[in-house]
Design a protein around this motif. Structure first.
Motif, PDB file in Angstrom:
ATOM      1  N   SER A  74       0.835  -1.199   0.000  1.00 18.38           N
ATOM      2  CA  SER A  74       0.000   0.000   0.000  1.00 18.38           C
ATOM      3  C   SER A  74       0.876   1.258   0.000  1.00 18.38           C
ATOM      4  CB  SER A  74      -0.929  -0.031   1.217  1.00 18.38           C
ATOM      5  OG  SER A  74      -1.855   1.007   1.189  1.00 18.38           O
ATOM      6  N   ASN A  99      -8.011   2.185  -4.721  1.00 21.06           N
ATOM      7  CA  ASN A  99      -7.868   0.867  -5.336  1.00 21.06           C
ATOM      8  C   ASN A  99      -7.126   0.872  -6.666  1.00 21.06           C
ATOM      9  OD1 ASN A  99      -9.246  -0.346  -3.176  1.00 21.06           O
ATOM     10  ND2 ASN A  99     -11.225   0.022  -4.149  1.00 21.06           N
ATOM     11  N   ARG A 122      -1.438  -1.268  -3.971  1.00 24.93           N
ATOM     12  CA  ARG A 122      -2.813  -0.810  -4.191  1.00 24.93           C
ATOM     13  C   ARG A 122      -3.022   0.499  -3.435  1.00 24.93           C
ATOM     14  NH1 ARG A 122      -7.590  -1.193  -1.425  1.00 24.93           N
ATOM     15  NH2 ARG A 122      -6.556  -2.299   0.273  1.00 24.93           N
ATOM     16  N   THR A 148      -9.320  -6.257  -8.864  1.00 24.57           N
ATOM     17  CA  THR A 148      -8.881  -7.254  -7.893  1.00 24.57           C
ATOM     18  C   THR A 148      -8.133  -8.399  -8.577  1.00 24.57           C
ATOM     19  OG1 THR A 148     -11.029  -8.385  -7.956  1.00 24.57           O
ATOM     20  CG2 THR A 148     -10.727  -6.697  -6.274  1.00 24.57           C
ATOM     21  N   TYR A 151      -4.641  -7.108  -9.621  1.00 22.49           N
ATOM     22  CA  TYR A 151      -3.740  -6.904  -8.486  1.00 22.49           C
ATOM     23  C   TYR A 151      -3.123  -8.226  -8.034  1.00 22.49           C
ATOM     24  CZ  TYR A 151      -2.143  -5.797  -3.765  1.00 22.49           C
ATOM     25  OH  TYR A 151      -1.386  -5.658  -2.635  1.00 22.49           O
ATOM     26  N   TYR A 152      -3.942  -9.252  -7.819  1.00 21.27           N
ATOM     27  CA  TYR A 152      -3.409 -10.522  -7.319  1.00 21.27           C
ATOM     28  C   TYR A 152      -2.622 -11.265  -8.388  1.00 21.27           C
ATOM     29  CZ  TYR A 152      -6.212  -9.507  -3.272  1.00 21.27           C
ATOM     30  OH  TYR A 152      -6.728  -8.891  -2.172  1.00 21.27           O
ATOM     31  N   THR A 201     -14.498 -10.350  -3.955  1.00 17.93           N
ATOM     32  CA  THR A 201     -13.298  -9.745  -3.358  1.00 17.93           C
ATOM     33  C   THR A 201     -13.378  -8.238  -3.188  1.00 17.93           C
ATOM     34  OG1 THR A 201     -12.278  -9.699  -5.568  1.00 17.93           O
ATOM     35  CG2 THR A 201     -11.749 -11.558  -4.125  1.00 17.93           C
ATOM     36  N   TYR A 202     -14.149  -7.555  -4.005  1.00 14.73           N
ATOM     37  CA  TYR A 202     -14.206  -6.101  -3.871  1.00 14.73           C
ATOM     38  C   TYR A 202     -14.739  -5.662  -2.510  1.00 14.73           C
ATOM     39  CZ  TYR A 202     -14.621  -1.197  -5.097  1.00 14.73           C
ATOM     40  OH  TYR A 202     -14.482   0.168  -5.120  1.00 14.73           O
ATOM     41  N   TRP A 205     -11.901  -5.586  -0.109  1.00 14.68           N
ATOM     42  CA  TRP A 205     -11.082  -4.377  -0.273  1.00 14.68           C
ATOM     43  C   TRP A 205     -11.718  -3.175   0.415  1.00 14.68           C
ATOM     44  CZ3 TRP A 205      -8.399  -3.561  -5.650  1.00 14.68           C
ATOM     45  CH2 TRP A 205      -7.427  -4.556  -5.823  1.00 14.68           C
ATOM     46  N   GLU A 206     -13.031  -3.061   0.283  1.00 14.98           N
ATOM     47  CA  GLU A 206     -13.720  -1.937   0.922  1.00 14.98           C
ATOM     48  C   GLU A 206     -13.620  -2.032   2.439  1.00 14.98           C
ATOM     49  OE1 GLU A 206     -15.421   0.903  -0.765  1.00 14.98           O
ATOM     50  OE2 GLU A 206     -13.706   0.013  -1.809  1.00 14.98           O
ATOM     51  N   VAL A 208     -11.140  -3.437   4.082  1.00 12.20           N
ATOM     52  CA  VAL A 208      -9.757  -3.062   4.387  1.00 12.20           C
ATOM     53  C   VAL A 208      -9.610  -1.540   4.385  1.00 12.20           C
ATOM     54  CG1 VAL A 208      -7.385  -3.124   3.522  1.00 12.20           C
ATOM     55  CG2 VAL A 208      -8.751  -5.208   3.545  1.00 12.20           C
ATOM     56  N   ASN A 209     -10.193  -0.881   3.390  1.00  9.51           N
ATOM     57  CA  ASN A 209     -10.129   0.585   3.321  1.00  9.51           C
ATOM     58  C   ASN A 209     -10.772   1.231   4.544  1.00  9.51           C
ATOM     59  OD1 ASN A 209      -8.743   1.092   0.888  1.00  9.51           O
ATOM     60  ND2 ASN A 209     -10.574   0.729  -0.327  1.00  9.51           N
TER      61      ASN A 209
END
Length: 248
Positions: A74, A99, A122, A148, A151-152, A201-202, A205-206, A208-209
């Motif tokens: 990050s 993202n 990211r 997503t 990224y992976y 997965t999105y 991510w949200e 995590v944010n």
């Protein structure tokens, strides 16, 4: 969790319905029937960072993100250098959004992983609307790819090894070209599977944010209150605080 799901579906090929999918030969080995080997450059756009002048730097305004601000995955948004709103208006195409996926194009060799060339990060929500400085490039996925999955894909060891193998430079510094990134070959699954992966997965991510922003807020509150507690400026003598359970 998201990274593990990627590994299960797109590396081990244990995706939904894999039991009924035939495996076929390809230049990358056995792959599920219907999947294709593609070059990354056909499915991304790129936007390089800009070499903002040091004489523009100031303590407030629009933040700049440098490769020195990159963490493993990050961006460390503490103490980012800024430029004025007026100057920033001229460089809107370098603006970052939550993202976004960034690759470091100039850095060290693999012996120094903290600043290694090809590092993939990211953009966290707290860094959105910042501007991307030089020595890095933003990758913008195009349909059918999504953020997503891309990224992976780029966080895998095979991409890291590939990009280090493409790097050029002296002993102290390495660099990669956009063409090297575009030439990377990967397995393209069905659009249905890509969409399913994104939908699962999105939201992670949200989360995590959101948690990251809460952590920053809590840290700022701690830094504000702790000196006042130590100095006695804030009196806690009459607060109902039970410390027995904490001590136990």
């Amino acid at each position: 969790m998201a990274q593990t799901l990627y590994h299960e579906w797109f590396v081990k090929f244990r995706f939904p319905g894999h039991e009924h999918t035939k495996m076929v030969d390809s230049e990358l080995g056995l792959i599920p029937e219907g999947w294709e080997v593609k070059k990354l450059g056909n499915y991304i756009k790129t936007q390089k960072g800009f070499a903002f002048k040091s004489q523009w730097y100031q303590d407030s305004g629009v933040p700049l993100v440098k490769v020195s601000n990159f963490t493993e995955d990050s961006i460390n948004t503490q103490n980012l250098i800024c430029i004025s709103e007026e100057i920033a208006q001229q460089y809107k195409k370098h603006k970052l959004d939550s993202n976004d996926i960034i690759i470091q194009t100039v850095g060290s060799w693999a012996s120094n992983p903290k600043s290694v060339v090809g590092k993939v990060i990211r953009v966290p929500r707290q860094a959105q609307k910042s501007l991307l400085n030089q020595n890095a490039v933003k990758l913008i996925p195009e349909i059918p790819l999504n953020e997503t999955f891309l990224y992976y894909l780029l966080k895998r060891n095979d991409f890291k090894n590939y990009i280090i193998g493409c790097a050029q430079g002296a002993a102290s510094q390495a660099s990669i070209t956009l063409d090297s990134i575009r030439e990377f070959k990967f397995l393209l699954p069905s659009i249905e599977l890509l969409n399913s992966f994104y939908n699962l997965t999105y939201p992670i991510w949200e989360l995590v944010n959101n948690l990251s922003i809460k952590n920053i807020s809590l840290s700022q509150t701690r830094d504000l209150l702790l000196p006042k507690l130590i100095s006695g400026e804030i009196d806690v003598e009459h607060l109902e605080i039970t410390t027995e359970d904490i001590a136990a």
